[in-house]
Design a protein around this motif. Structure first.
Motif, PDB file in Angstrom:
ATOM      1  N   GLN A 137      28.476  -6.344  -7.882  1.00 47.39           N
ATOM      2  CA  GLN A 137      29.012  -5.371  -6.927  1.00 47.39           C
ATOM      3  C   GLN A 137      28.015  -4.244  -6.679  1.00 47.39           C
ATOM      4  O   GLN A 137      27.220  -3.896  -7.547  1.00 47.39           O
ATOM      5  N   GLU A 138      28.085  -3.677  -5.465  1.00 42.50           N
ATOM      6  CA  GLU A 138      27.352  -2.469  -5.129  1.00 42.50           C
ATOM      7  C   GLU A 138      28.306  -1.288  -5.288  1.00 42.50           C
ATOM      8  O   GLU A 138      29.308  -1.187  -4.576  1.00 42.50           O
ATOM      9  N   ASP A 140      29.117   2.825  -5.254  1.00 43.63           N
ATOM     10  CA  ASP A 140      28.656   4.083  -4.677  1.00 43.63           C
ATOM     11  C   ASP A 140      28.269   5.062  -5.781  1.00 43.63           C
ATOM     12  O   ASP A 140      28.606   4.872  -6.960  1.00 43.63           O
ATOM     13  N   GLY A 215      24.726   5.110  -8.148  1.00 47.91           N
ATOM     14  CA  GLY A 215      25.345   3.805  -7.968  1.00 47.91           C
ATOM     15  C   GLY A 215      24.291   2.719  -7.832  1.00 47.91           C
ATOM     16  O   GLY A 215      23.196   2.813  -8.384  1.00 47.91           O
ATOM     17  N   GLY A 216      24.612   1.670  -7.092  1.00 48.91           N
ATOM     18  CA  GLY A 216      23.687   0.561  -6.912  1.00 48.91           C
ATOM     19  C   GLY A 216      24.312  -0.749  -7.345  1.00 48.91           C
ATOM     20  O   GLY A 216      25.538  -0.882  -7.424  1.00 48.91           O
ATOM     21  N   LYS A 217      23.458  -1.721  -7.630  1.00 50.90           N
ATOM     22  CA  LYS A 217      23.940  -3.056  -7.985  1.00 50.90           C
ATOM     23  C   LYS A 217      24.301  -3.119  -9.475  1.00 50.90           C
ATOM     24  O   LYS A 217      23.499  -2.736 -10.325  1.00 50.90           O
ATOM     25  N   TYR A 247      19.269 -12.249 -13.706  1.00 55.05           N
ATOM     26  CA  TYR A 247      19.160 -10.811 -13.487  1.00 55.05           C
ATOM     27  C   TYR A 247      18.438 -10.135 -14.652  1.00 55.05           C
ATOM     28  O   TYR A 247      18.414 -10.643 -15.770  1.00 55.05           O
ATOM     29  N   ASP A 250      18.485  -2.985 -14.888  1.00 63.42           N
ATOM     30  CA  ASP A 250      17.752  -1.939 -14.183  1.00 63.42           C
ATOM     31  C   ASP A 250      17.584  -0.728 -15.091  1.00 63.42           C
ATOM     32  O   ASP A 250      18.205  -0.627 -16.156  1.00 63.42           O
ATOM     33  N   CYS A 273      30.216  -2.120 -16.680  1.00 60.14           N
ATOM     34  CA  CYS A 273      29.269  -2.222 -15.559  1.00 60.14           C
ATOM     35  C   CYS A 273      27.835  -2.167 -16.078  1.00 60.14           C
ATOM     36  O   CYS A 273      27.405  -1.138 -16.628  1.00 60.14           O
ATOM     37  N   PRO A 275      23.893  -2.210 -15.029  1.00 58.36           N
ATOM     38  CA  PRO A 275      22.993  -2.079 -13.877  1.00 58.36           C
ATOM     39  C   PRO A 275      21.972  -3.209 -13.858  1.00 58.36           C
ATOM     40  O   PRO A 275      21.354  -3.521 -14.885  1.00 58.36           O
ATOM     41  N   LYS A 277      19.006  -5.762 -11.446  1.00 58.00           N
ATOM     42  CA  LYS A 277      18.132  -5.892 -10.283  1.00 58.00           C
ATOM     43  C   LYS A 277      17.656  -7.332 -10.189  1.00 58.00           C
ATOM     44  O   LYS A 277      17.868  -8.114 -11.119  1.00 58.00           O
TER      45      LYS A 277
END
Length: 277
Positions: A137-138, A140, A215-217, A247, A250, A273, A275, A277
């Motif tokens: 998910q992306e 915010d 936020g981010g991926k 993956y 990040d 969650c 992170p 990339k």
């Protein structure tokens, strides 16, 4: 709890530049204080010197990468933190009492000791079992009130109670309670884990301890279970899912977003969650 604004800013600075050669002078200059004065303040508030804190984080963050980035060489990971191959091996062994090679080999396992419940073993599921519960998910950015702690995650319950009582006037129906964690307690001494407890707030909040969580991926796993099983699930995601997925983690840090908490029965629903990339 770390209440000194400048110490928190210095920790943020160190985190952002951990893959660079950071000196005590760099940190003090960033906060516009003399090296000697700020070194004294930093140790008073964190229990560690700036130099020891930086070195410890380099060793612990590199250990996480040894565990999760199976295809990257030990030499390259050490180099990312400014170490030559021989110096990295020596520094790693001195900190972890094991060589990087042995550490990576030992991390290739399906279970680990539970740091918070010594009589328990954290046993992992298969890659497929984790993968079917993970969504990419992306997210915010989150504007949050936060308090930063260094200590044992076992104290989270009390810290959360105190935090929500202190800021109860800011709690709304759509408020999110979020933890931002910086350490893996299977690697870091449980009494030295750094974490932020946060609640989302609107942009008109005038408190000093407001920050933005980037936020981010993210790889998002919906956890629904007992509080004592959160560690097991998180370790499984890192050791099994992330290590063998396509993956890489990040440089942002992991988030726990609470969806429902039943304190009486020690049951929680939350999004874990990672992170990526």
């Amino acid at each position: 709890m770390i209440t000194n604004q400048w110490v928190n800013q210095s920790i943020d600075y160190i985190m952002r530049h951990l893959d660079e050669e950071i000196s005590v002078e760099d940190v003090a200059d960033h906060c516009h204080f003399s090296k000697y004065y700020f070194s004294r303040v930093f140790k008073e508030k964190t229990g560690e010197s700036i130099y020891a804190f930086i070195k410890r984080l380099k060793m612990e963050h590199s250990a996480v990468r040894l565990k999760t980035e199976k295809d990257k060489s030990i030499t390259d990971i050490g180099s990312d933190y400014g170490y030559s191959p021989s110096n990295y091996c020596s520094a790693f062994r001195k900190h972890h009492n094991i060589s990087p090679t042995e550490f990576r080999k030992d991390s290739n396992t399906t279970c680990v000791p539970h740091p918070f419940y010594p009589d328990k073993i954290a046993r992992f599921q298969s890659f497929a079992e984790y993968d079917q519960h993970i969504l990419i998910q992306e997210l915010d950015d989150f504007l949050v009130i936060y308090e930063r702690h260094i200590g044992n995650y076992i104290e989270l319950g009390k810290n959360w109670h105190d935090f929500t009582e202190k800021y109860k006037e800011y709690l709304k129906e759509d408020t999110l309670l979020i933890e931002r964690s910086y350490h893996d307690p299977s690697i870091t001494n449980v009494d030295q884990c750094l974490y932020d407890i946060c609640m989302t707030v609107d942009e008109n909040c005038s408190l000093d301890n407001v920050t933005t969580i980037q936020g981010g991926k993210f790889a998002v796993y919906r956890f629904d279970g007992l509080i004592e099983d959160i560690f097991v699930t998180f370790q499984g995601i890192f050791n099994i899912w992330l290590a063998y997925s396509d993956y890489v983690m990040d440089e942002r840090y992991g988030l726990d977003i609470y969806r429902n908490v039943d304190r009486e029965n020690r049951h929680v629903v939350m999004d874990l969650c990672i992170p990526i990339k």
